[in-house]
Design a protein around this motif. Structure first.
Motif, mmCIF file in Angstrom:
data_model
loop_
_atom_site.group_PDB
_atom_site.id
_atom_site.type_symbol
_atom_site.label_atom_id
_atom_site.label_comp_id
_atom_site.label_asym_id
_atom_site.label_seq_id
_atom_site.Cartn_x
_atom_site.Cartn_y
_atom_site.Cartn_z
ATOM 1 N N HIS A 198 3.875 19.529 3.316
ATOM 2 C CA HIS A 198 3.793 18.580 2.242
ATOM 3 C C HIS A 198 2.454 18.536 2.044
ATOM 4 C CE1 HIS A 198 4.563 15.107 -0.388
ATOM 5 N NE2 HIS A 198 3.770 14.318 0.360
ATOM 6 N N GLY A 199 2.186 18.113 0.705
ATOM 7 C CA GLY A 199 0.756 18.186 0.017
ATOM 8 C C GLY A 199 0.599 16.932 -0.099
ATOM 9 N N ALA B 261 -4.231 19.066 -0.009
ATOM 10 C CA ALA B 261 -4.300 19.139 1.287
ATOM 11 C C ALA B 261 -2.785 19.357 1.935
ATOM 12 C CB ALA B 261 -5.029 18.557 2.114
ATOM 13 N N TYR B 262 -2.511 20.683 2.453
ATOM 14 C CA TYR B 262 -1.172 20.931 3.094
ATOM 15 C C TYR B 262 -1.436 21.312 4.679
ATOM 16 C CZ TYR B 262 -0.140 22.448 -1.918
ATOM 17 O OH TYR B 262 0.056 22.405 -3.130
ATOM 18 N N VAL C 117 -4.102 24.120 4.840
ATOM 19 C CA VAL C 117 -4.644 24.723 3.642
ATOM 20 C C VAL C 117 -4.724 23.761 2.633
ATOM 21 C CG1 VAL C 117 -3.645 26.201 1.629
ATOM 22 C CG2 VAL C 117 -2.507 26.383 3.967
ATOM 23 N N GLN C 118 -6.074 24.131 1.755
ATOM 24 C CA GLN C 118 -6.523 23.064 1.084
ATOM 25 C C GLN C 118 -6.754 23.811 -0.306
ATOM 26 O OE1 GLN C 118 -9.733 20.373 3.107
ATOM 27 N NE2 GLN C 118 -9.629 22.145 4.471
ATOM 28 N N VAL C 119 -6.408 23.051 -1.373
ATOM 29 C CA VAL C 119 -6.637 23.542 -2.471
ATOM 30 C C VAL C 119 -7.759 22.722 -3.603
ATOM 31 C CG1 VAL C 119 -5.748 24.527 -4.744
ATOM 32 C CG2 VAL C 119 -4.620 24.653 -2.435
ATOM 33 N N LEU C 120 -8.709 23.145 -4.321
ATOM 34 C CA LEU C 120 -9.630 22.292 -5.023
ATOM 35 C C LEU C 120 -9.752 22.800 -6.475
ATOM 36 C CD1 LEU C 120 -11.776 19.877 -5.233
ATOM 37 C CD2 LEU C 120 -13.492 21.403 -4.313
ATOM 38 N N ALA C 121 -9.699 22.071 -7.399
ATOM 39 C CA ALA C 121 -9.941 22.769 -8.777
ATOM 40 C C ALA C 121 -11.077 21.713 -9.506
ATOM 41 C CB ALA C 121 -8.727 22.612 -9.936
#
Length: 228
Positions: free
Chosen positions: A93-94, A110-111, A125-129
């Motif tokens: 879950h993010g 952040a997952y 896992v991290q995603v940044l835009a």
């Protein structure tokens, strides 16, 4: 009888005028040059204001980078990182976060994988835009240390150029193992996908080729979903 020429007016033509008789210069002689000076000053101020406006407009349009992506508040919604989910990473879950500013809009997710005693490795896992609206991030892209949000830190190996994505893309892996990072700059947009793992096998890369390929695929999907 002695005559009094001053009474007869004989001295009037030659005598100097009294203070009361001093000639008064015409008022136009004073106001004329002053009026011209005021016109000149007004013209100079107007020209300066126009030139300043031109410079501001030029700077605004010259400095603003190209933006072909939109900002969203919840970067987690509808993005389950399908490619990474097929690997051992399996993002859970993010948790989203976001911010908006005249110079920069950003959104983050952040997952975390499910942790159990039986699992040998725990993944995050991290995603940044990021959307840079004032300055072009391309000039500094890849120039700084491997650091940033949360777990974006540590010694990274040499950057590997990735040609399968729009813009300029770089992939890095931790020198001693433990994380992968994929980062892309396209105009004023910067996207970062970071995978890190912990546990007994944290010093080695669990199938690094599969994780790298999945990261590239998920990054492509992310950029496509945000493209305007």
């Amino acid at each position: 009888m002695i005559s009094e020429p001053e009474l007869d007016g004989e001295w009037a033509a030659g005598r100097p005028p009294t203070a009361a008789e001093e000639p008064v210069p015409p008022r136009e002689g004073v106001r004329g040059p002053r009026r011209g000076w005021l016109w000149a000053l007004g013209g100079a101020l107007l020209a300066s204001a126009v030139w300043a406006g031109v410079l501001v407009a030029q700077d605004r349009f010259a400095a603003a980078p190209r933006l072909s992506y939109r900002h969203i508040e919840d970067l987690c919604e509808g993005r389950n990182l399908a490619a990474l989910a097929k690997t051992e990473v399996k993002p859970g879950h993010g948790l989203p976060a976001h911010g908006e500013h005249p110079a920069l809009d950003w959104s983050y997710c952040a997952y975390q994988s499910d942790y159990t005693e039986k699992e040998a490795v725990y993944y995050q896992v991290q995603v940044l835009a990021e959307l840079h609206k004032k300055t072009d991030p391309g000039a500094e892209f890849g120039a700084g240390p491997v650091a940033g949000w949360g777990l974006f830190a540590g010694d990274g190996g040499p950057a590997e150029q990735v040609s399968a994505l729009p813009g300029r893309a770089e992939f890095r892996a931790a020198a001693g193992g433990g994380w992968h990072r994929l980062q892309v700059v396209d105009g004023g947009a910067v996207f970062t996908l970071h995978v890190q793992w912990f546990g007994p096998a944290a010093g080695s890369d669990p199938d690094p080729d599969a994780i790298r390929a999945a990261m590239i695929e998920d990054m492509r999907d992310l950029m496509t979903s945000l493209r305007t």
